[in-house]
Design a protein around this motif. Structure first.
Motif, PDB file in Angstrom:
ATOM      1  N   ASP A 164    -131.764 -30.809   3.259  1.00 53.86           N
ATOM      2  CA  ASP A 164    -130.564 -31.230   2.552  1.00 53.86           C
ATOM      3  C   ASP A 164    -130.932 -32.061   1.330  1.00 53.86           C
ATOM      4  OD1 ASP A 164    -129.053 -30.003   4.483  1.00 53.86           O
ATOM      5  OD2 ASP A 164    -128.689 -31.853   5.631  1.00 53.86           O
ATOM      6  N   GLU A 165    -130.161 -31.897   0.258  1.00 53.29           N
ATOM      7  CA  GLU A 165    -130.496 -32.541  -1.012  1.00 53.29           C
ATOM      8  C   GLU A 165    -130.548 -34.058  -0.903  1.00 53.29           C
ATOM      9  OE1 GLU A 165    -128.991 -32.384  -5.670  1.00 53.29           O
ATOM     10  OE2 GLU A 165    -128.486 -30.777  -4.267  1.00 53.29           O
ATOM     11  N   GLY A 166    -129.767 -34.642  -0.037  1.00 51.27           N
ATOM     12  CA  GLY A 166    -129.741 -36.093   0.096  1.00 51.27           C
ATOM     13  C   GLY A 166    -130.767 -36.632   1.070  1.00 51.27           C
ATOM     14  N   SER A 167    -131.854 -35.879   1.278  1.00 52.90           N
ATOM     15  CA  SER A 167    -132.869 -36.278   2.259  1.00 52.90           C
ATOM     16  C   SER A 167    -134.230 -36.435   1.596  1.00 52.90           C
ATOM     17  CB  SER A 167    -132.980 -35.229   3.367  1.00 52.90           C
ATOM     18  OG  SER A 167    -131.763 -35.073   4.045  1.00 52.90           O
ATOM     19  N   ALA A 168    -135.027 -37.309   2.180  1.00 49.86           N
ATOM     20  CA  ALA A 168    -136.454 -37.395   1.878  1.00 49.86           C
ATOM     21  C   ALA A 168    -137.207 -36.980   3.130  1.00 49.86           C
ATOM     22  CB  ALA A 168    -136.841 -38.813   1.464  1.00 49.86           C
ATOM     23  N   VAL A 169    -138.404 -36.475   2.936  1.00 45.38           N
ATOM     24  CA  VAL A 169    -139.215 -36.008   4.057  1.00 45.38           C
ATOM     25  C   VAL A 169    -140.338 -37.005   4.299  1.00 45.38           C
ATOM     26  CG1 VAL A 169    -140.606 -34.119   4.972  1.00 45.38           C
ATOM     27  CG2 VAL A 169    -138.689 -33.619   3.439  1.00 45.38           C
ATOM     28  N   LEU A 170    -140.492 -37.431   5.548  1.00 45.05           N
ATOM     29  CA  LEU A 170    -141.540 -38.367   5.941  1.00 45.05           C
ATOM     30  C   LEU A 170    -142.543 -37.621   6.814  1.00 45.05           C
ATOM     31  CD1 LEU A 170    -142.588 -41.318   6.058  1.00 45.05           C
ATOM     32  CD2 LEU A 170    -141.119 -41.644   8.063  1.00 45.05           C
ATOM     33  N   GLU A 193    -132.754 -41.774  -1.041  1.00 46.00           N
ATOM     34  CA  GLU A 193    -132.103 -40.871  -0.096  1.00 46.00           C
ATOM     35  C   GLU A 193    -131.732 -41.594   1.200  1.00 46.00           C
ATOM     36  OE1 GLU A 193    -134.262 -38.472  -3.017  1.00 46.00           O
ATOM     37  OE2 GLU A 193    -134.870 -40.135  -1.729  1.00 46.00           O
ATOM     38  N   GLU A 194    -130.583 -41.269   1.746  1.00 46.84           N
ATOM     39  CA  GLU A 194    -130.108 -41.932   2.958  1.00 46.84           C
ATOM     40  C   GLU A 194    -130.785 -41.391   4.209  1.00 46.84           C
ATOM     41  OE1 GLU A 194    -125.907 -41.687   3.213  1.00 46.84           O
ATOM     42  OE2 GLU A 194    -125.545 -42.934   1.449  1.00 46.84           O
ATOM     43  N   GLN A 195    -131.138 -40.106   4.176  1.00 42.27           N
ATOM     44  CA  GLN A 195    -131.746 -39.485   5.356  1.00 42.27           C
ATOM     45  C   GLN A 195    -133.252 -39.370   5.194  1.00 42.27           C
ATOM     46  OE1 GLN A 195    -128.557 -36.620   7.561  1.00 42.27           O
ATOM     47  NE2 GLN A 195    -129.870 -35.644   6.075  1.00 42.27           N
TER      48      GLN A 195
END
Length: 349
Positions: free
Chosen positions: A13-19, A83-85
């Protein structure tokens, strides 16, 4: 690396960052060759977090990534992530790490995303296929050497050590997994790692081995007989070989992975050994030795261009012994390419 990151972000999703916290995906998305790191990736962020032991290495390997020191603390490191997520690798993160991150970023929503993060790795590009082929060739060469080396009376551990040493002397960075060298009745154990047992005349000897070359794994299995094979051994070996050949002949791009498994499984079942083939026909191979998809009766996947798969039917009889024959194949431009070139006819040593 950018094309890999683009494919990753297309899944998120566009509002996400990946960890990312597990080594396979750290290496895949950044090129950094240490597991002591974290990646944060989003539309506007390329951040590699490590410590002072690895910062010089990280700057040279992880092109396009900003490098941060873990000593800055998670609160500071996550503060500028808009990003919130945070989509994270639930299979690679332990409970303690998860709790620390949640405490450091109370406003963030943590979302499990292992399958989404892993998915781009299923399809290997041309460079990856070349590296896997090179790793498999190291294994082929090692098996040829072992056919000249193995003698009655050697222990399984001695055989495994020589096999591993030969691979490392000829370009391997390490092993894909603990070498399986199982003889006699022990060859009925599909994952019978090498022991102190001495090989004897009349033994099956199963060798399942692989190496890592420039970050990518190989995998192959061959079973030989010490001395002369008896009638039962010849029968079992013949069934396994026919099962593998049937699968190799019938696999194509787009085939259902369960259907591919059935090609070999039916041959073994028709010969009366269905209860002696307990594992799946194969699995994907890449940065890790076991990746997805799998040639399994339960799989819902279809074989895609760029997939690399093992094809490894077997028959295992408790108290007698077992046979497995394994090749490594790839789908490349619609064709099935076999990376394994070691002989498969029954070999008596």
């Amino acid at each position: 690396m950018q094309s890999r990151i683009d494919r990753l972000l297309n899944n998120i999703d566009e509002g996400s960052a990946v960890l990312i916290s597990g080594y396979p995906n750290i290496f895949y998305y950044s090129g950094f060759t240490s597991e002591d790191a974290w990646l944060i990736i989003s539309k506007n962020t390329r951040l590699l977090i490590t410590d002072s032991r690895y910062t010089i290495q990280a700057r040279s390997q992880a092109e396009g990534f900003d490098i941060a020191d873990i000593k800055e603390g998670w609160e500071k490191l996550l503060k500028n992530i808009s990003e919130e997520q945070l989509v994270f690798e639930e299979d690679k993160m332990n409970v303690g790490e998860y709790k620390r991150l949640k405490a450091a970023a109370p406003g963030k929503i943590f979302v499990q995303g292992q399958e989404l993060i892993d998915r781009p790795r299923r399809v290997k590009d041309a460079a990856e296929l070349e590296l896997i082929a090179a790793a498999e060739k190291i294994g082929d060469d090692a098996f040829s050497h072992m056919l000249r080396y193995i003698r009655e009376g050697m222990t399984e551990r001695e055989i495994a050590l020589e096999l591993e040493t030969h691979m490392k002397k000829n370009g391997a960075e390490g092993l894909s997994f603990a070498t399986i060298a199982a003889s006699g009745e022990r060859s009925a154990m599909p994952h019978g790692t090498a022991s102190g047992k001495r090989i004897e005349k009349g033994d099956f000897l199963t060798l399942d081995f692989g190496c890592v070359y420039k970050g990518y794994c190989s995998d192959m299995t061959r079973t030989v007989v010490i001395g002369r094979a008896d009638e039962r051994q010849r029968e079992i070996y013949s069934v396994v070989l026919r099962a593998q050949e049937k699968a190799l002949e019938g696999i194509y791009e787009g085939i259902g992975c369960a259907e591919a498994d059935a090609l070999a499984r039916r041959v073994i079942e028709d010969a009366g050994y269905g209860g002696n083939f307990g594992h799946a026909l194969g699995h994907s191979v890449g940065i890790e030795i076991h990746e997805r998809p799998n040639f399994s009766p339960r799989s819902k996947d279809k074989l895609e261009n760029g997939n690399v798969m093992s094809v490894e039917p077997g028959i295992y009889i408790d108290g007698f012994g077992g046979v497995r024959i394994e090749d490594l194949i790839a789908v490349r431009d619609g064709e099935i390419i076999n990376f394994s070139h070691s002989p498969k006819q029954l070999i008596e040593l």
